[in-house]
Design an enzyme around this catalytic site. Structure first.
Site, PDB file in Angstrom:
ATOM      1  N   ALA A  17     116.459 -13.251  90.502  1.00  0.00           N
ATOM      2  CA  ALA A  17     115.121 -13.048  89.958  1.00  0.00           C
ATOM      3  C   ALA A  17     114.025 -13.498  90.917  1.00  0.00           C
ATOM      4  O   ALA A  17     113.020 -12.792  91.103  1.00  0.00           O
ATOM      5  CB  ALA A  17     114.996 -13.804  88.629  1.00  0.00           C
ATOM      6  N   LYS A  41     132.120  -9.715  87.672  1.00  0.00           N
ATOM      7  CA  LYS A  41     131.666 -10.511  88.823  1.00  0.00           C
ATOM      8  C   LYS A  41     131.209 -11.902  88.386  1.00  0.00           C
ATOM      9  O   LYS A  41     131.335 -12.861  89.155  1.00  0.00           O
ATOM     10  CB  LYS A  41     130.572  -9.762  89.586  1.00  0.00           C
ATOM     11  CG  LYS A  41     129.298  -9.462  88.791  1.00  0.00           C
ATOM     12  CD  LYS A  41     128.241 -10.523  88.937  1.00  0.00           C
ATOM     13  CE  LYS A  41     126.997 -10.185  88.121  1.00  0.00           C
ATOM     14  NZ  LYS A  41     125.956 -11.223  88.235  1.00  0.00           N
ATOM     15  N   ASN A  90     126.529 -18.672  87.541  1.00  0.00           N
ATOM     16  CA  ASN A  90     127.972 -18.709  87.306  1.00  0.00           C
ATOM     17  C   ASN A  90     128.691 -19.469  88.404  1.00  0.00           C
ATOM     18  O   ASN A  90     129.627 -20.226  88.136  1.00  0.00           O
ATOM     19  CB  ASN A  90     128.498 -17.278  87.188  1.00  0.00           C
ATOM     20  CG  ASN A  90     127.979 -16.595  85.936  1.00  0.00           C
ATOM     21  OD1 ASN A  90     128.450 -16.840  84.832  1.00  0.00           O
ATOM     22  ND2 ASN A  90     126.978 -15.737  86.099  1.00  0.00           N
TER      23      ASN A  90
END
Length: 342
Positions: free
Chosen positions: A150, A201, A266
């Site tokens: 982002a 992913k 993650n």
């Protein structure tokens, strides 16, 4: 072009800032106090505090209603867990007139009510386009995905995304809305492949963060990413995707970024688990949603239903469920019997 972005998290805000340099964008926040603060300050202090809004961005917390039907594209910036509810709200407002794009990457958790689960998934969690087909079949929509942090998109740094839908008009609307001098948007009709890549992913990024947190080395990281890509491709093809999609932006591209980039939530979960944090401590330290934590089990469930082997994803689930330790997970993966590469 008139664009509504529903959800003022980091990614929704970043896209609004980027598109607001070229179009009229309404950034919608559920929290009226947050919306009022963003209006006054022209910045999202909660998620992107150093990146002011561009000229075309206006902020709203007005109830979702007929004003959305006046837009050329509605972008859903909610997490996967909220997508069903948002699509249900939008269906009677938009019909088939205004296309929608969703930003979430993951699989929905299986519904407690069996009647609420699409039969095509055999009672297992759904991908975003499957949720849309179930609760809002008339809506024209698709996924906006690909390797993207982002902060970099909001800063106007070069980025490439994928607009994925089986509906050509929805793909065209996403490209028109976001393709500009800092964003390249490629159209793709393989919605299954793009969504599988975006979901898996995240799970593999947890594994790679674990690998790096345990200081297993660059050789191990390369092996993990490569074998993870093989797992992603096997699941996607089993679900009807095109294999070549996984060599593109939403497959290999997003996997490399999320597995190795220091901004990846993650990956941070894997690093934290390697340092001895509990899963709850790791999640709490983020301040954002890490979708891989929530969709890992569904990824493995759908793979098992198809008879698709995904040992890395299975190791992540065992770790998240507290059934194994980081060191044991690595040992189990390395101790598997020899086999051919493909």
């Amino acid at each position: 072009m008139k664009i509504a972005v529903l959800g003022a998290g980091a990614w929704g805000t970043a896209l609004a800032i980027n598109a607001g340099a070229h179009h009229a964008v309404t950034l919608w926040a559920r929290d009226a106090a947050q919306a009022q603060a963003m209006k006054a300050q022209r910045v999202n202090t909660r998620y992107l505090p150093e990146l002011p809004f561009t000229a075309g961005v206006q902020v709203s917390s007005e109830p979702l209603g007929s004003w959305l039907a006046e837009q050329d594209l509605v972008v859903i910036g909610s997490p996967m867990s909220s997508l069903r509810g948002v699509l249900t709200q939008l269906a009677p407002i938009l019909g088939s007139r205004v296309p929608v794009a969703w930003l979430c990457k993951g699989f929905e958790a299986a519904q407690a009510d069996a009647s609420a689960v699409d039969v095509s998934s055999n009672g297992l969690g759904l991908m975003a386009h499957e949720v849309k087909a179930q609760v809002a079949p008339a809506l024209r929509g698709g996924a906006l995905s690909g390797p993207s942090f982002a902060q970099e998109v909001a800063r106007g740094m070069p980025t490439a995304l994928v607009a994925a839908s089986s509906d050509a008009a929805a793909r065209d609307a996403m490209v028109q809305a976001f393709h500009n001098n800092s964003l390249r948007v490629y159209a793709n009709d393989d919605i299954v492949g793009v969504e599988v890549g975006g979901a898996v992913k995240n799970v593999l990024a947890i594994a790679t963060g674990l690998c790096d947190g345990l200081q297993l080395g660059l050789n191990a990281r390369a092996a993990l990413i490569t074998r993870g890509l093989a797992e992603m491709t096997r699941l996607g093809v089993g679900l009807g995707a095109k294999p070549e999609t996984f060599m593109g932006l939403s497959g290999l591209g997003d996997l490399v970024l999320t597995a190795t980039g220091d901004l990846s939530r993650n990956r941070k979960v894997g690093l934290a688990l390697a340092q001895g944090m509990t899963l709850q401590q790791a999640v709490d330290s983020l301040g954002h949603v890490a979708e891989g934590v929530y969709c890992a089990r569904t990824v493995v469930q759908r793979a098992q239903h198809l008879g698709v082997e995904m040992p890395i994803a299975q190791a992540v689930v065992a770790l998240l469920d507290g059934k194994t330790t980081p060191a044991q997970a690595v040992a189990e993966l390395m101790g598997r019997e020899a086999k051919g590469e493909n």
